[in-house]
Each structure stands twice: as C-alpha cells, then as structure tokens.
Scaffold this active site. Structure first.
Site, short mmCIF file in Angstrom:
data_model
loop_
_atom_site.label_atom_id
_atom_site.label_comp_id
_atom_site.label_asym_id
_atom_site.label_seq_id
_atom_site.Cartn_x
_atom_site.Cartn_y
_atom_site.Cartn_z
N THR A 131 1.83 20.48 -108.20
CA THR A 131 1.94 20.66 -106.74
C THR A 131 2.92 19.65 -106.13
O THR A 131 2.97 18.49 -106.54
CB THR A 131 0.55 20.50 -106.10
N GLU A 370 -6.78 24.36 -107.89
CA GLU A 370 -6.52 25.28 -109.02
C GLU A 370 -6.22 26.69 -108.53
O GLU A 370 -6.52 27.67 -109.22
CB GLU A 370 -7.72 25.34 -109.99
C1 LIG Z 1 -8.47 17.03 -104.18
C2 LIG Z 1 -7.32 17.82 -104.72
C3 LIG Z 1 -6.94 17.66 -106.05
C4 LIG Z 1 -5.84 18.36 -106.56
N1 LIG Z 1 -5.44 18.10 -107.85
C5 LIG Z 1 -4.26 18.64 -108.28
C6 LIG Z 1 -3.72 18.28 -109.55
O1 LIG Z 1 -4.32 17.51 -110.32
N2 LIG Z 1 -2.51 18.78 -109.91
C7 LIG Z 1 -1.80 19.64 -109.10
O2 LIG Z 1 -0.71 20.04 -109.48
N3 LIG Z 1 -2.30 20.02 -107.90
C8 LIG Z 1 -3.50 19.54 -107.46
N4 LIG Z 1 -4.01 19.90 -106.23
C9 LIG Z 1 -3.23 20.82 -105.40
C10 LIG Z 1 -3.88 22.20 -105.23
O3 LIG Z 1 -3.77 22.92 -106.42
C11 LIG Z 1 -3.18 22.85 -104.03
O4 LIG Z 1 -3.61 22.16 -102.87
C12 LIG Z 1 -3.51 24.33 -103.91
O5 LIG Z 1 -2.93 25.06 -104.97
C13 LIG Z 1 -3.02 24.92 -102.58
O6 LIG Z 1 -1.69 24.60 -102.32
P1 LIG Z 1 -1.29 23.97 -100.91
O7 LIG Z 1 -2.21 22.85 -100.63
O8 LIG Z 1 0.15 23.69 -100.91
O9 LIG Z 1 -1.60 25.12 -99.85
P2 LIG Z 1 -0.61 26.29 -99.42
O10 LIG Z 1 -0.03 26.93 -100.61
O11 LIG Z 1 0.33 25.76 -98.38
O12 LIG Z 1 -1.62 27.29 -98.73
C14 LIG Z 1 -2.05 27.17 -97.38
C15 LIG Z 1 -2.90 28.40 -97.06
O13 LIG Z 1 -2.10 29.60 -97.16
C16 LIG Z 1 -2.71 30.51 -98.06
N5 LIG Z 1 -1.66 31.25 -98.80
C17 LIG Z 1 -0.56 30.76 -99.41
N6 LIG Z 1 0.13 31.74 -100.00
C18 LIG Z 1 -0.57 32.90 -99.77
C19 LIG Z 1 -0.38 34.26 -100.15
N7 LIG Z 1 0.64 34.65 -100.91
N8 LIG Z 1 -1.31 35.16 -99.71
C20 LIG Z 1 -2.36 34.77 -98.98
N9 LIG Z 1 -2.59 33.49 -98.60
C21 LIG Z 1 -1.71 32.57 -99.00
C22 LIG Z 1 -3.54 29.63 -99.00
O14 LIG Z 1 -4.54 30.37 -99.63
C23 LIG Z 1 -4.07 28.59 -98.03
O15 LIG Z 1 -5.18 29.11 -97.34
C24 LIG Z 1 -5.13 19.26 -105.73
C25 LIG Z 1 -5.55 19.46 -104.40
C26 LIG Z 1 -6.61 18.76 -103.90
C27 LIG Z 1 -7.02 18.98 -102.46
#
Ligand SMILES: Cc1cc2nc3c(=O)[nH]c(=O)nc-3n(C[C@H](O)[C@H](O)[C@H](O)COP(=O)(O)OP(=O)(O)OC[C@H]3O[C@@H](n4cnc5c(N)ncnc54)[C@H](O)[C@@H]3O)c2cc1C
Length: 390
Positions: A131, A370
């Site tokens: 991410t 995830e």
């Molecule tokens: C505590 C914590 C630990 C984590 N650990 C890791 C890790 O170890 N390694 C790593 O790589 N990542 C990690 N992450 C990241 C995590 O995987 C991402 O936060 C997650 O995949 C969502 O991405 P984003 O936060 O950028 O949200 P965004 O992608 O910006 O999404 C925002 C909103 O839009 C919605 N959305 C986006 N695209 C679509 C679509 N096509 N259709 C419908 N809805 C959509 C999403 O569902 C969400 O509701 C972690 C996150 C947290 C909070």
C-alpha cells in the site's frame, strides 16, 4: 462430508488455547495501552513467545525449522491467538505470513536460508509493503519504482499503513521495474533489509484499534539493492502480491473470528453475573438472543474459513473467491459481535478496563485491511458473472 477435526488438530486447539490464555491474553490490555516504544518491545516478545510453541513455523518447511502444517490447522491455532490478542495475531501473521509465505513460495534457496529460520524462531520480523499513500485498493496504481543501474536496483517511493514497518528486520517492497508493460504487469518485489542506505521507517501511526501492532510508513530514497534482493522473477511482483493476499484474507478472516468468539464468550459470562430488575440479564430474551446471534455469526465464519483454507490447501480453483467470501462474512461478524458485546455490557462496555472496548476498536480493521469489504464484493461479483455467463 466429515466435520470432525483430526486428533492432531484437536491437540493444537487445546495447546494454543492453554498457552494463549496464560502467556498472551493477560497482557493484551497493557499492550493496547502502551506507548509506541513499549509496544515495539512487547510485540516482538509476543512473536518470540508464539515461536516457542511453533506458531510461525506451522506455515514453513521442516528444513527451515517449521512443521509445514495444513492451512486449517494454522487457522485453528490462529483463532486461539486472535481470541487472546488480535494485535499479536496481526503482527505475527504479517511476519510469518505476508512476508514469510512469498519468500517460501517464490524465493531463491539463498533467500529462504537467509530469512525463514529467523522467521520461524520469531527472531526475525518481516513486513509486506504494498500500500502507498495514493494507492490501496487500486494496488496496480502504486508509484514506487526500481531502476536498474549497473548490477543494482535503485528503489524510490513510499509505502504506508505497513504492519510491523517500524520493527521489521526485512520488508517485501513492491515496485514498478517496467511501467511500459501496463498496470500491475511491470511490478517486481524486492526484499529490502533494515539498515540498507536510503531505506527508513516512519513513526508508528496513532490508530483506532490494533494499537498493540505497530503500523508505519516506509520510505525508499535512492535505495540500492543487489540483484539477489529480487523475489522470484522480475515482473512477477503483482501476481505474487495477489496470491499472498489470498492467504492474508483467510488470516484476516481468522483474526475477526477470534474477535467475534471472544466477544460472545465475554458477553455470555458478563450476562450471567450482571443483575437488573432482580435477575441476571441473560434471563432477558433481548440479551440472550444477542449472544445467540454472536454464536451463529462466529460459527458460520469458522465454517467459511475452514472451507477457504481447505480450498487453498487442495489447489481448488475457487480458493480466491472463497477467501473473499470468508473475509467479508468474518469481518462483518466481528464488527457486529463486538458492537453487541459492548451493548450487553452496558456502560461498563464503554470503559477501557473491559476488554470488549478494545475488541470493538480492533474489529473495524477487518472490513478494511487485506482488501476492503467493497473490494471483496467486487471480486465475488466478478466471479459470479464469470461462472454464470450464458
Ligand atoms: C492497521 C492497518 C494495517 C495495514 N497493514 C498493511 C500491510 O501490512 N501492508 C500493506 O501493504 N497494506 C496494509 N494496510 C493497507 C490496507 O490494505 C489498505 O488500507 C486497504 O487495502 C484499503 O486501501 P486504502 O486505505 O487506500 O483505501 P482506498 O482504496 O482509498 O478506499 C477508500 C474507500 O473506497 C472504496 N473503494 C475503492 N475502490 C473501490 C471500487 N473499485 N469499488 C468500490 N469501492 C471502492 C474502498 O472500499 C473504501 O471504502 C493496512 C491498513 C491498516 C489500516
């Protein structure tokens, strides 16, 4: 169809339940409340403790010190770890699973030899850096790059929300090596060791829940790594990440199951003791039905997790979609069960001294990490459209 656990699986459940009740759960509240520097020491100690009963080694081969057990057995143990402390499950899983499994599956003999024995002993901590500040769900939208200069790859970019980033000895970093190949296709994964010049971690974030598991940014600034840091083949990083996330989703479903079950147990116990209007509150159907609902949600989650784990172990082509189904159900079960558990505890449930308050904060991550619930539904819907195409 036989739903019985094997004798070995029953022993795993019993041993982990006993161990975690004594060695992990009593310290979970303090871990959640500790300042960051203390969290970093305590979580490493918990990862090491779990290594003492072979937890990280369950996912790894004998020659690296592991026991190489099936995924259902791993999830049976994982449920007990998660019930005791969700943060410990997350950090341990990010190390031995999100980092360790791709090393196991795609790594060279030298990479496996270098990292896996330490992961299995709980002495080496890994993390998974996919991410970025501008790309989470849209993982192919990452902008971190790696450019070949002589015999080195030079990485530039930033990763965010990375579990264990601030304590990791090694990180798996996904970067574009050939943007011309299109979204995802030109991504390569690199193992970057702590201390490599140009590679730094940020301070842990202040989070709602999972406060006992450090989450931070990673920065790569002209960070040069040798060819031997490439995991598997150049250009295969995106597919490696997606395949690893299948395991990650089953793992995230399991931590949510642990949260849901613990909430049910705590609400059940509290409702027997707490009296209102002259009788224990569990004599009111409004309360006992909440606990029944928590049991139903948890049991379904467990069955879906075992089904997904079985599919993964047997190479069933449905395994990816079954992992998504299990994750959606279990994560939503955890948020609902934790909310119900706080409700059963009344005002006490809102107080930090009661573990349901922590579980309520922890539960929400399941619907985000995830791959969010929305993304899982997109994947499930795509699968249905493909399967039912006329
Ligand atoms: C505590 C914590 C630990 C984590 N650990 C890791 C890790 O170890 N390694 C790593 O790589 N990542 C990690 N992450 C990241 C995590 O995987 C991402 O936060 C997650 O995949 C969502 O991405 P984003 O936060 O950028 O949200 P965004 O992608 O910006 O999404 C925002 C909103 O839009 C919605 N959305 C986006 N695209 C679509 C679509 N096509 N259709 C419908 N809805 C959509 C999403 O569902 C969400 O509701 C972690 C996150 C947290 C909070």
């Amino acid at each position: 169809m036989n739903y019985d656990l094997t004798q070995e699986q029953l022993s795993i459940k019993e041993n982990f339940a006993k161990f975690c009740a004594k060695e992990i759960e009593p310290f979970a509240q303090a871990l959640d409340a500790a300042p960051h520097d203390e969290v970093e020491k305590l979580i490493r100690a918990n990862i090491k403790k779990l290594a003492g009963i072979g937890y990280p080694g369950m996912a790894h081969e004998d020659k690296y010190g592991g026991t190489d057990l099936d995924l259902i057995s791993q999830m049976i143990a994982g449920e007990e770890v998660a019930k005791a402390c969700a943060s410990t499950f997350l950090s341990s899983g990010a190390s031995s699973g999100l980092f360790g499994i791709p090393v196991r599956r795609f790594g060279s003999a030298a990479q496996k030899e270098k990292y896996l024995p330490g992961i299995v002993k709980g002495e080496l901590v890994g993390c998974f850096g996919l991410t970025e500040p501008g790309a989470g769900s849209d993982a192919a939208g990452i902008t971190t790059s790696a450019e070949k200069k002589g015999d080195r790859w030079v990485l530039n970019g930033a990763k965010t929300f990375i579990t264990n980033a601030s304590i990791a000895d090694a990180a798996l970093i996904f970067a574009y090596t050939d943007r011309a190949r299109g979204p995802g296709a030109g991504v390569t994964s690199f193992i970057v060791d702590k201390g490599t010049p140009g590679f730094t971690a940020g301070k842990p974030f202040e989070k709602m829940g999972f406060r006992g598991s450090p989450t931070a940014e990673l920065f790569l600034s002209d960070c040069a790594v040798p060819e031997s840091a490439v995991l598997g083949e150049v250009g295969k990083g995106f597919i490696q990440a997606m395949q690893t996330l299948e395991y990650g989703r089953i793992g995230m479903a399991t931590v949510c199951l642990g949260i849901a079950v613990r909430c049910m147990e705590l609400a059940n116990a509290y409702s027997k003791e707490r009296k209102a209007f002259g009788k224990p509150i569990n004599r009111y159907q409004e309360i006992s039905f909440k606990i029944a609902d928590m049991a139903i949600q948890s049991d379904v989650a467990r069955l879906l997790i075992y089904q997904a784990a079985w599919a993964k172990d047997t190479g069933n082509p449905e395994s990816a979609v079954l992992a998504s189904v299990a994750k959606v159900w279990a994560s939503e079960a955890a948020t609902q069960c934790s909310s119900l558990a706080v409700q059963v505890h009344g005002g006490y449930g809102y107080m930090k001294e009661f573990p349901v308050e922590r579980l309520y904060r922890d539960a929400k991550l399941g619907e985000i990490g995830e791959g969010t619930s929305e993304i899982q539904r997109v994947l499930i819907a795509k699968d249905l459209i493909r399967r039912y195409a006329s």
